[in-house]
Design an enzyme around this catalytic site. Structure first.
Site, PDB file in Angstrom:
ATOM      1  N   LEU A  56       0.864  -1.174   0.000  1.00  0.00           N
ATOM      2  CA  LEU A  56       0.000   0.000   0.000  1.00  0.00           C
ATOM      3  C   LEU A  56       0.902   1.225   0.000  1.00  0.00           C
ATOM      4  O   LEU A  56       1.987   1.209   0.594  1.00  0.00           O
ATOM      5  CB  LEU A  56      -0.903   0.043   1.240  1.00  0.00           C
ATOM      6  CG  LEU A  56      -2.059  -0.947   1.346  1.00  0.00           C
ATOM      7  CD1 LEU A  56      -2.781  -0.768   2.679  1.00  0.00           C
ATOM      8  CD2 LEU A  56      -3.037  -0.807   0.188  1.00  0.00           C
ATOM      9  N   ASP A  57       0.455   2.300  -0.646  1.00  0.00           N
ATOM     10  CA  ASP A  57       1.213   3.549  -0.603  1.00  0.00           C
ATOM     11  C   ASP A  57       1.345   4.050   0.829  1.00  0.00           C
ATOM     12  O   ASP A  57       0.495   3.751   1.686  1.00  0.00           O
ATOM     13  CB  ASP A  57       0.503   4.639  -1.427  1.00  0.00           C
ATOM     14  CG  ASP A  57       0.444   4.321  -2.905  1.00  0.00           C
ATOM     15  OD1 ASP A  57       1.223   3.467  -3.356  1.00  0.00           O
ATOM     16  OD2 ASP A  57      -0.390   4.936  -3.598  1.00  0.00           O
ATOM     17  N   ARG A  58       2.355   4.835   1.064  1.00  0.00           N
ATOM     18  CA  ARG A  58       2.606   5.412   2.387  1.00  0.00           C
ATOM     19  C   ARG A  58       1.362   6.090   2.958  1.00  0.00           C
ATOM     20  O   ARG A  58       1.025   5.916   4.136  1.00  0.00           O
ATOM     21  CB  ARG A  58       3.750   6.432   2.282  1.00  0.00           C
ATOM     22  CG  ARG A  58       4.045   7.186   3.569  1.00  0.00           C
ATOM     23  CD  ARG A  58       4.943   8.385   3.305  1.00  0.00           C
ATOM     24  NE  ARG A  58       5.295   9.033   4.555  1.00  0.00           N
ATOM     25  CZ  ARG A  58       6.481   8.930   5.145  1.00  0.00           C
ATOM     26  NH1 ARG A  58       7.430   8.213   4.582  1.00  0.00           N
ATOM     27  NH2 ARG A  58       6.713   9.540   6.283  1.00  0.00           N
ATOM     28  N   ARG A 159      -5.325   6.210  -7.967  1.00  0.00           N
ATOM     29  CA  ARG A 159      -5.018   7.647  -7.944  1.00  0.00           C
ATOM     30  C   ARG A 159      -4.933   8.219  -9.358  1.00  0.00           C
ATOM     31  O   ARG A 159      -5.497   9.290  -9.658  1.00  0.00           O
ATOM     32  CB  ARG A 159      -3.713   7.873  -7.175  1.00  0.00           C
ATOM     33  CG  ARG A 159      -3.801   7.444  -5.723  1.00  0.00           C
ATOM     34  CD  ARG A 159      -2.442   7.374  -5.052  1.00  0.00           C
ATOM     35  NE  ARG A 159      -1.815   8.698  -4.943  1.00  0.00           N
ATOM     36  CZ  ARG A 159      -0.643   8.899  -4.349  1.00  0.00           C
ATOM     37  NH1 ARG A 159       0.025   7.877  -3.821  1.00  0.00           N
ATOM     38  NH2 ARG A 159      -0.147  10.113  -4.278  1.00  0.00           N
TER      39      ARG A 159
END
Length: 219
Positions: A56-58, A159
């Protein structure tokens, strides 16, 4: 900042946590808190600490899976790669999609050849196939609460796709408004894993306080 992770599900093969937003999964060049170190500390007495089965992205919160054995990790990696795991995300967007339900089919490629860069873009000629299905759950003024189902697992897929249709995720300073610093409003809400023996592991993570606060403010 000190981060804590909530364990949502655990058995002999895996552990699933609710990752806080702002917490990277790996240690960066400057060090600092990260998911892998926290998990290793939690399982310091285990023969083999759990290993990440996906990413997962930060700044994305929500369901994150670790395999506790080599065999479990291989099976989980295969399930993710073969697109057999159902993933559900929640996003708050600036702008409202033109349809209440739609599929975004737009191939993605890296913006730059720099190996350090992971910024992506829609690239019809050079991109890898990417498909995201979305559904509007709520909308008000110029904002929408979107349920997202990524059918492929490209970097930054949700995104980029939401920005591509003109409704970037609120707080996305890479693909959306660079001045909107409320934090990325993207949450990995649910995973359904057909693990073995016809058993479905169905796990849901509550959104962060930050996400809930923004929901109440906008809707």
């Amino acid at each position: 900042m000190t981060f804590k992770v909530e364990i949502l599900y655990e058995d002999y093969d895996m552990v699933i946590i609710n990752k806080p937003s702002g917490l990277p999964v790996h240690s960066g060049p400057k060090g600092g808190d990260n998911v892998e170190d926290i998990i290793q500390a939690l399982y310091k007495d285990a023969k083999r600490p759990p290993h990440l089965a996906h990413r997962l992205d930060r700044d994305t919160s929500g369901c994150l899976v670790f395999g506790k054995t080599k065999q479990a990790l291989r099976r989980l990696n295969h399930l993710f790669a073969s697109k057999r795991i159902t993933k559900t995300y929640l996003a708050i967007t600036k702008g409202i999609p033109s349809k209440d339900e739609m599929s975004i089919d737009a191939p993605l490629a890296k913006r730059s050849d720099d190996p350090r860069s992971w910024w992506m873009e829609v690239n019809q000629e050079m991109g890898q196939s990417a498909l995201t299905q979305i559904k509007i759950l709520d909308k008000k003024n110029d904002y929408a609460l979107i349920e997202c189902h990524p059918k492929t697992g490209r970097t930054h897929q949700i995104r980029v796709h939401l920005d591509y249709i003109g409704t970037p995720i609120l707080g996305d300073t890479i693909y959306g408004d660079k001045n909107e610093v409320c934090g990325l409003m993207l949450h990995a809400q649910r995973l359904v894993i057909p693990y073995k023996d016809n058993k479905l592991i169905d796990v849901e993570a509550k959104p962060s306080v930050r996400f809930d606060t923004k929901l109440k403010e906008l809707f």
